[in-house]
Design a protein around this motif. Structure first.
Motif, mmCIF file in Angstrom:
data_model
loop_
_atom_site.group_PDB
_atom_site.id
_atom_site.type_symbol
_atom_site.label_atom_id
_atom_site.label_comp_id
_atom_site.label_asym_id
_atom_site.label_seq_id
_atom_site.Cartn_x
_atom_site.Cartn_y
_atom_site.Cartn_z
ATOM 1 N N MET A 275 -0.163 -17.580 -61.663
ATOM 2 C CA MET A 275 -0.608 -16.135 -61.266
ATOM 3 C C MET A 275 -0.032 -15.177 -62.430
ATOM 4 N N VAL B 124 -6.978 -19.562 -62.302
ATOM 5 C CA VAL B 124 -7.550 -20.797 -61.863
ATOM 6 C C VAL B 124 -7.836 -21.783 -62.837
ATOM 7 N N TYR C 206 0.286 -10.311 -57.220
ATOM 8 C CA TYR C 206 0.265 -11.296 -58.141
ATOM 9 C C TYR C 206 -1.274 -11.675 -57.900
ATOM 10 N N PRO D 170 -4.181 -14.697 -58.944
ATOM 11 C CA PRO D 170 -4.265 -16.056 -59.312
ATOM 12 C C PRO D 170 -4.989 -16.448 -60.690
ATOM 13 N N PHE E 116 -0.304 -13.460 -51.388
ATOM 14 C CA PHE E 116 -0.471 -14.542 -52.348
ATOM 15 C C PHE E 116 -0.021 -16.128 -51.755
ATOM 16 N N LEU F 174 3.949 -23.340 -59.954
ATOM 17 C CA LEU F 174 2.950 -22.568 -60.442
ATOM 18 C C LEU F 174 3.598 -21.964 -61.837
ATOM 19 N N GLN G 215 -9.553 -15.915 -64.435
ATOM 20 C CA GLN G 215 -8.897 -14.929 -63.724
ATOM 21 C C GLN G 215 -9.821 -13.650 -63.418
ATOM 22 N N ILE H 102 -5.480 -23.361 -58.080
ATOM 23 C CA ILE H 102 -4.627 -22.370 -58.741
ATOM 24 C C ILE H 102 -3.531 -23.020 -59.716
ATOM 25 N N ILE I 209 -1.814 -19.606 -51.277
ATOM 26 C CA ILE I 209 -1.386 -20.958 -51.828
ATOM 27 C C ILE I 209 -1.179 -21.896 -50.625
#
Ligand code: C2E
Ligand code: CA
Ligand code: CA
Ligand code: CA
Length: 279
Positions: free
Chosen positions: A57, A47, A43, A45, A269, A112, A256, A54, A273
């Motif tokens: 992903m 942004v 994964y 992120p 990942f 997300l 990204q 974030i 987070i």
């Protein structure tokens, strides 16, 4: 049988050159990789430049072969597409990504949006929309937390069929990104007709955006056009602070790239987070 391995290929295929031997070997192993559970999803992120947080992903598949080690998608996706194996592989990635995203949400992380690459062959399967719908039901992931990344070449044929599929996906509530934008052949008018949510500006334009005036002009124009069409702009492959500053100055919506983080396995990942990493 062909599967005796090793030198037996030389016996059965005396005329084969090294390259096609390698390919055949790869194909035989690729066919078994799913049942042997050799694929992993990494994964990376994405942004949001509005708040530095974030937003979501991208899921990127890796093949972990027991002897050969990690094989990158660039090495096996083309073969998977030629052989049709991309359909079961892609469907597996889609399910895995939805399951993982739901799990992170269940653990209490902020929602997300997970992006999944969909190859043209996969997109054109008559059962594709149904598979997406089933996957959402099965994993319990909210449709708005799934984004499908398709490339421009999906849009090259049979426009009405594609419109129909896009409309069905939109009705489900998932969003759609156009990946690698600017490297394919599709007409700009498709952007509006297909009503995509996000335009991913290909990393080839970002790479020397701070040194090449033409690339800078293209990126500036793509960001401005996206804004006018009310489509989000996302720059891929952002590696340096200078590239990032340029994109911020142009009003790009999301980025990204290595400047923030490389793609990583799910546990890493999750740590990211958990720590609430921000730009
Ligand atoms: P893509 O969809 O354009 O994915 C972005 C690629 O850029 C990824 O390569 C990612 O690791 C890489 N990247 C991200 N940030 C940076 C950066 O700052 N600098 C540079 N130089 N590279 C960066 P990856 O993971 O090797 O994937 C390559 C391609 O393989 C993907 O390109 C996509 O077309 C395909 N692919 C990967 N996973 C899947 C999948 O599940 N299904 C399908 N159909 N294709 C996939
Ligand atoms: Ca992609
Ligand atoms: Ca891309
Ligand atoms: Ca690409």
């Amino acid at each position: 049988s062909k599967e005796k391995g090793g030198n037996s290929y030389h016996y059965y295929y005396p005329d084969m050159n090294k390259r096609s031997l390698h390919r055949l070997n790869l194909e035989i192993h690729l066919r078994k990789a799913l049942e042997r559970n050799e694929f992993r999803v990494f994964y990376q992120p994405i942004v949001d430049l509005n708040n530095g947080k974030i937003f979501g992903m991208e899921s990127l598949v890796r093949w972990h072969h027991p002897e050969w080690g990690i094989i990158s998608p660039g090495e096996f996706i083309p073969l998977a597409e030629e052989t049709g194996l991309i359909v079961p592989i892609g469907n597996w990635v889609l399910k895995q990504a939805c399951r993982q995203n739901k799990e992170w949400q269940s653990l209490g992380h902020a929602p997300l949006c997970v992006s999944v690459n969909i190859s043209a062959i996969q997109f054109h399967q008559p059962s594709f929309v149904h598979y997406v719908e089933q996957t959402l039901l099965e994993t319990g992931l909210e449709p708005r937390l799934l984004c499908l990344e398709i490339t421009e070449n999906v849009a090259m044929t049979n426009v009405s069929y594609i419109m129909d599929t896009m409309n069905k996906l939109r009705t489900l509530g998932v969003s759609i990104s156009i990946d690698d934008f600017g490297t394919g052949y599709s007409s700009f008018s498709y952007l509006k007709r297909f009503r995509v949510h996000t335009l991913k500006i290909d990393q080839s334009f970002i790479r020397d955006v701070t040194s090449d005036e033409e690339n800078a002009a293209i990126v500036t124009a793509l960001i401005a056009m996206s804004r006018k069409l009310k489509i989000k702009s996302l720059a891929e492959g952002v590696e340096t602070r200078e590239q990032l500053d340029f994109l911020i100055s142009q009003g790009c919506n999301e980025i990204q790239g290595y400047v923030f983080s490389k793609p990583m396995p799910a546990p890493d990942f999750e740590l990211m987070i958990r720590e609430n990493k921000q730009l």
